[in-house]
Design an enzyme around this catalytic site. Structure first.
Site, PDB file in Angstrom:
ATOM      1  N   HIS A 178      43.038  34.754  42.604  1.00  0.00           N
ATOM      2  CA  HIS A 178      42.505  35.994  43.164  1.00  0.00           C
ATOM      3  C   HIS A 178      41.262  36.358  42.354  1.00  0.00           C
ATOM      4  O   HIS A 178      41.258  36.275  41.129  1.00  0.00           O
ATOM      5  CB  HIS A 178      43.589  37.077  43.085  1.00  0.00           C
ATOM      6  CG  HIS A 178      43.073  38.443  42.775  1.00  0.00           C
ATOM      7  ND1 HIS A 178      43.474  39.120  41.632  1.00  0.00           N
ATOM      8  CD2 HIS A 178      42.200  39.245  43.417  1.00  0.00           C
ATOM      9  CE1 HIS A 178      42.862  40.289  41.608  1.00  0.00           C
ATOM     10  NE2 HIS A 178      42.091  40.387  42.673  1.00  0.00           N
TER      11      HIS A 178
ATOM     12  N   CYS B 290      46.010  43.432  45.159  1.00  0.00           N
ATOM     13  CA  CYS B 290      45.381  42.154  44.822  1.00  0.00           C
ATOM     14  C   CYS B 290      46.289  40.954  45.066  1.00  0.00           C
ATOM     15  O   CYS B 290      45.810  39.858  45.343  1.00  0.00           O
ATOM     16  CB  CYS B 290      44.914  42.165  43.367  1.00  0.00           C
ATOM     17  SG  CYS B 290      43.619  43.381  43.040  1.00  0.00           S
TER      18      CYS B 290
ATOM     19  N   ASN C 187      35.257  41.570  43.929  1.00  0.00           N
ATOM     20  CA  ASN C 187      36.703  41.493  44.127  1.00  0.00           C
ATOM     21  C   ASN C 187      37.045  42.104  45.480  1.00  0.00           C
ATOM     22  O   ASN C 187      36.918  43.315  45.668  1.00  0.00           O
ATOM     23  CB  ASN C 187      37.415  42.246  42.996  1.00  0.00           C
ATOM     24  CG  ASN C 187      38.935  42.205  43.117  1.00  0.00           C
ATOM     25  OD1 ASN C 187      39.472  41.697  44.092  1.00  0.00           O
ATOM     26  ND2 ASN C 187      39.613  42.748  42.119  1.00  0.00           N
TER      27      ASN C 187
END
Length: 336
Positions: free
Chosen positions: A263, A115, A293
């Protein structure tokens, strides 16, 4: 010493839209449950036969970024490719990008920081430009999550969150002494919590012989595992810490932020951080509602969209921040 600036941006997401209602047909879940916990309404998944892969999506985003930078492929000096889902175990996706785009024999570097991969990649690229080694660097974040998710009730806590897509930027030397560009980057890790968000196999510790031997349908180590509550609690703390670290390093405060692009881990995390820094809605960009995501791709996709929508203008202070598996986290402070 030189400074670096983002000279071009691009994104690509598959056309195949997967709604929460679509997932409810595969697992015991529903739209209200998913939205309440994550804020996600839909995500994009590669569709079998559509020609996409992690590298292919990366190329599609990269072509847009290079064109917007008013450059040609031969102007690129280095490729940095951030992903947790490469097309192959090895070689990495960077060399596939170099081949697919018919580039010269420039170096290709892969970053495996999940991530926070794009922030890490941006930091690496910034150092190469600061020292004068390279002038134009192509940085890509791309993920094919749908190819490795457990699309059953057993895996729903992870599988409802993630989507596919790619984002890219061209990082270039700033030839003007105008104060614009990457002001600083800040990176951290805490490996003690590595297994709280992880994929243990396939790996050299759990490889083909073990997989064949166990053939266990109820304990499959090659699907992602996430301790959701533990990750959430750590994320909100680390996000705030690393944003503050970047602001303090540049003698700035939260009131100086024009755009925060976190993020896209979970809308609830972004909202928590937004509240902590007392930022208005127009100073935080979220698109997890549409894409889920997309891990290393999430920041460059969101950054591209925010710029396309006119929400980032010359002179703005843009803050990027990420937290994820590893645990790893980081921030970048940019004067646009």
């Amino acid at each position: 010493m030189y400074t670096s600036k983002i000279s071009g941006l691009g994104k690509y997401v598959p056309e195949n839209v997967i709604t929460n209602d679509d997932l409810s047909k595969l697992m015991d879940t529903n739209d209200a449950w998913i939205q309440e916990r994550t804020g996600i309404k839909e995500r994009r998944h590669i569709k079998k036969g559509d020609g996409n892969s992690t590298s292919v999506m990366g190329v599609k985003a990269a072509k847009i970024a290079i064109e917007r930078a008013s450059l040609a492929n031969d102007d690129i000096d280095l490729i940095i490719f951030a992903t947790l889902s490469p097309d192959m175990y090895f070689p990495g996706g960077g060399v596939r990008i170099q081949d697919m785009m018919n580039m010269k024999t420039i170096p290709a570097l892969d970053v495996r920081n999940q991530c926070s991969g794009f922030v890490y990649a941006l930091s690496v690229g910034d150092q190469f430009i600061k020292t004068g080694m390279y002038k134009h660097i192509l940085i890509i974040g791309s993920e094919n999550h749908s190819g490795g998710l457990d699309m059953s009730t057993r895996g729903r806590s992870v599988s409802v969150i993630f989507g596919d897509g790619a984002g890219a930027v061209v990082l270039s030397r700033n030839e003007e002494e105008d104060g614009r560009g990457v002001l600083s980057t800040h990176l951290h890790s805490e490996g003690a919590h590595a297994k709280e968000l992880s994929l243990e196999g396939p790996s050299t510790e759990h490889w083909v012989p073990e997989i064949i031997e166990e053939n266990a349908k109820d304990n499959i180590p090659y699907y992602p595992y996430m301790n959701g509550q533990f990750v959430f609690k750590n994320a909100v703390v680390r996000f705030s810490e690393v944003i503050n670290e970047g602001l303090e390093a540049n003698k700035l405060t939260a009131s100086d932020i024009d755009m925060l692009i976190p993020h896209q881990a979970n809308l609830r995390i972004s909202q928590f951080v937004q509240k902590q820094f007392r930022l208005s809605d127009d100073k935080v960009y979220n698109n997890i509602q549409r894409y889920g995501n997309t891990t290393a791709a999430s920041i460059p996709i969101a950054l591209t969209e925010a710029w396309e929508e006119g929400k980032i203008k010359e002179g703005d202070l843009v803050v990027l921040a990420a937290f994820g598996s590893g645990f790893t986290w980081g921030s970048a402070i940019i004067k646009w």
